[in-house]
Motif scaffolding. Structure first.
Motif, PDB file in Angstrom:
ATOM      1  N   MET A   1      21.711   3.426  -6.449  1.00 47.74           N
ATOM      2  CA  MET A   1      21.952   4.803  -6.885  1.00 47.74           C
ATOM      3  C   MET A   1      20.991   5.713  -6.121  1.00 47.74           C
ATOM      4  O   MET A   1      19.787   5.458  -6.097  1.00 47.74           O
ATOM      5  CB  MET A   1      21.701   4.910  -8.392  1.00 47.74           C
ATOM      6  N   PRO A   2      21.482   6.799  -5.482  1.00 41.90           N
ATOM      7  CA  PRO A   2      20.601   7.662  -4.704  1.00 41.90           C
ATOM      8  C   PRO A   2      19.596   8.379  -5.589  1.00 41.90           C
ATOM      9  O   PRO A   2      19.878   8.714  -6.747  1.00 41.90           O
ATOM     10  CB  PRO A   2      21.570   8.643  -4.043  1.00 41.90           C
ATOM     11  N   ALA A   3      18.395   8.616  -5.028  1.00 41.15           N
ATOM     12  CA  ALA A   3      17.359   9.334  -5.772  1.00 41.15           C
ATOM     13  C   ALA A   3      17.783  10.785  -5.983  1.00 41.15           C
ATOM     14  O   ALA A   3      18.494  11.374  -5.159  1.00 41.15           O
ATOM     15  CB  ALA A   3      16.041   9.274  -5.006  1.00 41.15           C
ATOM     16  N   GLU A   4      17.347  11.362  -7.072  1.00 35.06           N
ATOM     17  CA  GLU A   4      17.684  12.751  -7.376  1.00 35.06           C
ATOM     18  C   GLU A   4      17.018  13.673  -6.370  1.00 35.06           C
ATOM     19  O   GLU A   4      15.833  13.539  -6.059  1.00 35.06           O
ATOM     20  CB  GLU A   4      17.206  13.094  -8.794  1.00 35.06           C
ATOM     21  N   ASN A   5      17.794  14.618  -5.854  1.00 30.08           N
ATOM     22  CA  ASN A   5      17.255  15.614  -4.931  1.00 30.08           C
ATOM     23  C   ASN A   5      16.481  16.660  -5.723  1.00 30.08           C
ATOM     24  O   ASN A   5      17.011  17.259  -6.654  1.00 30.08           O
ATOM     25  CB  ASN A   5      18.398  16.266  -4.147  1.00 30.08           C
ATOM     26  N   ARG A   6      15.214  16.881  -5.342  1.00 32.82           N
ATOM     27  CA  ARG A   6      14.382  17.837  -6.049  1.00 32.82           C
ATOM     28  C   ARG A   6      13.678  18.716  -5.026  1.00 32.82           C
ATOM     29  O   ARG A   6      13.429  18.316  -3.885  1.00 32.82           O
ATOM     30  CB  ARG A   6      13.350  17.128  -6.944  1.00 32.82           C
ATOM     31  N   GLY A   7      13.354  19.922  -5.445  1.00 32.64           N
ATOM     32  CA  GLY A   7      12.668  20.855  -4.559  1.00 32.64           C
ATOM     33  C   GLY A   7      11.726  21.756  -5.345  1.00 32.64           C
ATOM     34  O   GLY A   7      11.664  21.707  -6.574  1.00 32.64           O
ATOM     35  N   LEU A   8      10.998  22.578  -4.627  1.00 28.17           N
ATOM     36  CA  LEU A   8      10.079  23.533  -5.245  1.00 28.17           C
ATOM     37  C   LEU A   8      10.784  24.882  -5.325  1.00 28.17           C
ATOM     38  O   LEU A   8      11.302  25.382  -4.314  1.00 28.17           O
ATOM     39  CB  LEU A   8       8.804  23.649  -4.411  1.00 28.17           C
ATOM     40  N   ARG A   9      10.800  25.465  -6.517  1.00 32.00           N
ATOM     41  CA  ARG A   9      11.484  26.735  -6.729  1.00 32.00           C
ATOM     42  C   ARG A   9      10.536  27.769  -7.322  1.00 32.00           C
ATOM     43  O   ARG A   9       9.639  27.429  -8.101  1.00 32.00           O
ATOM     44  CB  ARG A   9      12.669  26.563  -7.678  1.00 32.00           C
ATOM     45  N   VAL A  10      10.763  29.027  -6.972  1.00 31.22           N
ATOM     46  CA  VAL A  10      10.022  30.124  -7.592  1.00 31.22           C
ATOM     47  C   VAL A  10      10.657  30.396  -8.949  1.00 31.22           C
ATOM     48  O   VAL A  10      11.807  30.836  -9.029  1.00 31.22           O
ATOM     49  CB  VAL A  10      10.046  31.393  -6.719  1.00 31.22           C
ATOM     50  N   THR A  11       9.926  30.110 -10.007  1.00 29.96           N
ATOM     51  CA  THR A  11      10.480  30.237 -11.353  1.00 29.96           C
ATOM     52  C   THR A  11       9.992  31.476 -12.093  1.00 29.96           C
ATOM     53  O   THR A  11      10.647  31.932 -13.036  1.00 29.96           O
ATOM     54  CB  THR A  11      10.120  28.999 -12.195  1.00 29.96           C
ATOM     55  N   ARG A  12       8.841  31.999 -11.690  1.00 29.65           N
ATOM     56  CA  ARG A  12       8.294  33.193 -12.330  1.00 29.65           C
ATOM     57  C   ARG A  12       7.586  34.038 -11.286  1.00 29.65           C
ATOM     58  O   ARG A  12       7.050  33.510 -10.315  1.00 29.65           O
ATOM     59  CB  ARG A  12       7.287  32.828 -13.433  1.00 29.65           C
ATOM     60  N   ALA A  13       7.554  35.345 -11.519  1.00 33.07           N
ATOM     61  CA  ALA A  13       6.823  36.247 -10.633  1.00 33.07           C
ATOM     62  C   ALA A  13       6.345  37.442 -11.447  1.00 33.07           C
ATOM     63  O   ALA A  13       7.124  38.039 -12.194  1.00 33.07           O
ATOM     64  CB  ALA A  13       7.714  36.711  -9.478  1.00 33.07           C
ATOM     65  N   VAL A  14       5.077  37.759 -11.317  1.00 33.08           N
ATOM     66  CA  VAL A  14       4.518  38.927 -12.012  1.00 33.08           C
ATOM     67  C   VAL A  14       3.757  39.769 -10.997  1.00 33.08           C
ATOM     68  O   VAL A  14       3.179  39.247 -10.043  1.00 33.08           O
ATOM     69  CB  VAL A  14       3.581  38.522 -13.178  1.00 33.08           C
ATOM     70  N   ALA A  15       3.791  41.087 -11.194  1.00 31.56           N
ATOM     71  CA  ALA A  15       3.155  42.010 -10.261  1.00 31.56           C
ATOM     72  C   ALA A  15       2.474  43.124 -11.042  1.00 31.56           C
ATOM     73  O   ALA A  15       2.917  43.496 -12.135  1.00 31.56           O
ATOM     74  CB  ALA A  15       4.184  42.593  -9.299  1.00 31.56           C
ATOM     75  N   ALA A  16       1.396  43.668 -10.476  1.00 23.82           N
ATOM     76  CA  ALA A  16       0.697  44.774 -11.137  1.00 23.82           C
ATOM     77  C   ALA A  16      -0.139  45.528 -10.115  1.00 23.82           C
ATOM     78  O   ALA A  16      -0.622  44.953  -9.135  1.00 23.82           O
ATOM     79  CB  ALA A  16      -0.196  44.273 -12.270  1.00 23.82           C
ATOM     80  N   GLY A  17      -0.297  46.825 -10.362  1.00 24.72           N
ATOM     81  CA  GLY A  17      -1.218  47.644  -9.594  1.00 24.72           C
ATOM     82  C   GLY A  17      -2.543  47.758 -10.317  1.00 24.72           C
ATOM     83  O   GLY A  17      -2.623  47.561 -11.542  1.00 24.72           O
ATOM     84  N   PHE A  18      -3.591  48.087  -9.581  1.00 22.34           N
ATOM     85  CA  PHE A  18      -4.935  48.156 -10.147  1.00 22.34           C
ATOM     86  C   PHE A  18      -5.579  49.475  -9.742  1.00 22.34           C
ATOM     87  O   PHE A  18      -5.606  49.828  -8.554  1.00 22.34           O
ATOM     88  CB  PHE A  18      -5.784  46.978  -9.648  1.00 22.34           C
ATOM     89  N   ASP A  19      -6.112  50.184 -10.743  1.00 22.45           N
ATOM     90  CA  ASP A  19      -6.784  51.458 -10.489  1.00 22.45           C
ATOM     91  C   ASP A  19      -8.273  51.222 -10.250  1.00 22.45           C
ATOM     92  O   ASP A  19      -8.801  50.130 -10.453  1.00 22.45           O
ATOM     93  CB  ASP A  19      -6.603  52.396 -11.688  1.00 22.45           C
ATOM     94  N   GLY A  20      -8.940  52.281  -9.841  1.00 24.56           N
ATOM     95  CA  GLY A  20     -10.389  52.226  -9.699  1.00 24.56           C
ATOM     96  C   GLY A  20     -10.840  51.354  -8.551  1.00 24.56           C
ATOM     97  O   GLY A  20     -10.162  51.216  -7.533  1.00 24.56           O
ATOM     98  N   HIS A  21     -12.010  50.753  -8.734  1.00 28.27           N
ATOM     99  CA  HIS A  21     -12.578  49.910  -7.691  1.00 28.27           C
ATOM    100  C   HIS A  21     -13.383  48.803  -8.339  1.00 28.27           C
ATOM    101  O   HIS A  21     -13.742  48.866  -9.523  1.00 28.27           O
ATOM    102  CB  HIS A  21     -13.467  50.727  -6.742  1.00 28.27           C
ATOM    103  N   ALA A  22     -13.675  47.781  -7.566  1.00 29.26           N
ATOM    104  CA  ALA A  22     -14.473  46.665  -8.055  1.00 29.26           C
ATOM    105  C   ALA A  22     -15.950  46.920  -7.794  1.00 29.26           C
ATOM    106  O   ALA A  22     -16.318  47.615  -6.837  1.00 29.26           O
ATOM    107  CB  ALA A  22     -14.045  45.374  -7.356  1.00 29.26           C
ATOM    108  N   ALA A  23     -16.805  46.334  -8.621  1.00 30.11           N
ATOM    109  CA  ALA A  23     -18.245  46.472  -8.415  1.00 30.11           C
ATOM    110  C   ALA A  23     -18.663  45.933  -7.052  1.00 30.11           C
ATOM    111  O   ALA A  23     -19.607  46.435  -6.428  1.00 30.11           O
ATOM    112  CB  ALA A  23     -18.989  45.737  -9.534  1.00 30.11           C
TER     113      ALA A  23
END
Length: 266
Positions: A1-23
């Protein structure tokens, strides 16, 4: 029986902007480090930005998004930080700091000096690592901050603001993500190549274009990132449009390096 074909998928993505500045943007090491880098090329420092403490810390930005990206505390096996514009903490590897904030304390490294192609390289490396059997979940952190602390030797597109995107990639049945890169100095020809690639995916596939590519036109049915975020813009669009029910093609073109990069999400 052939092995199951599997791959890496992008399942989640989050994005945000940041105000101000870092120390870290006010730390004297930033001035010393930037001066050492710029001196051999005769590039003056941006004293106004250094005095104001302009800029943000990629470690801080990424850490703020990791909890949202992994809300259940799922451990990751690999973390890759990719960026195009310099960080404000040059002496402290942000990828290693992020690993300590990420569940599982994954193997971590950074990809840079590839312009907008760095994000695609990070995804390709994650897919290669997955094929070794040692990576069931990878986290890709993409970041840019708006301050360049020395004069640029030629005109460059600087970010309008500080922004980060986190992509979670997981092992899944079926075909995984595919990354393709080609040398293409001409933006209009790059867009034609993207249209051909998109057509081959079929009529139901989505197409997300960077602002650099959309400057040469937006094909019917495609969506374009807003200008102002040359590195994270198209990935912010992906965070809003990620849909496992249809294929997606994500494309970006780096004019200065003459590189066209595409990501196919099946």
């Amino acid at each position: 029986m052939p092995a199951e074909n599997r791959g890496l998928r992008v399942t989640r993505a989050v994005a945000a902007g940041f105000d101000g500045h870092a120390a870290a943007a006010l730390h004297p090491d930033l001035r010393t480090f930037t001066a050492d880098l710029a001196r051999p090329y005769g590039l003056p420092l941006r004293e106004d930005l250094l005095d104001a403490g302009a800029g943000h810390d990629y470690g801080e930005m990424g850490a703020a998004l990791l909890e949202r990206a992994l809300p259940g505390g799922e451990p990751a096996d690999l973390l890759i930080l990719a960026f195009s514009s310099p960080d404000v903490r040059p002496a402290a590897p942000a990828s290693l700091r992020l690993s300590s904030h990420c569940p599982g304390q994954p193997t971590a490294f950074a990809v840079c000096d590839q312009g907008s192609a760095a994000a695609f390289t990070a995804l390709r490396l994650a897919a290669v690592h997955h094929r070794t059997g040692g990576c069931r979940r990878a986290v890709i952190v993409l970041a840019e901050q708006s301050a360049l602390h020395h004069e640029a030797p030629e005109p460059v597109d600087l970010p309008a603001g500080h922004r980060a995107v986190v992509l979670v990639c997981e092992d899944a049945p079926g075909e995984g993500l595919r990354v393709h890169r080609q040398d293409q100095p001409d933006g209009a020809r790059a867009l034609r190549s993207v249209r051909d690639e998109h057509r081959r995916l079929g009529p139901d596939a989505g197409l997300l274009l960077s602002a650099a590519l959309s400057a040469h036109g937006v094909p019917d049915g495609a969506e374009a990132a807003r200008p102002g975020q040359p590195f994270t813009g198209v990935w912010t669009l992906l965070a809003d449009r990620l849909d496992a029910r249809r294929p997606l093609l994500v494309a970006d073109h780096d004019r200065r390096l003459g590189l066209l990069s595409t990501l196919t999400l099946p």
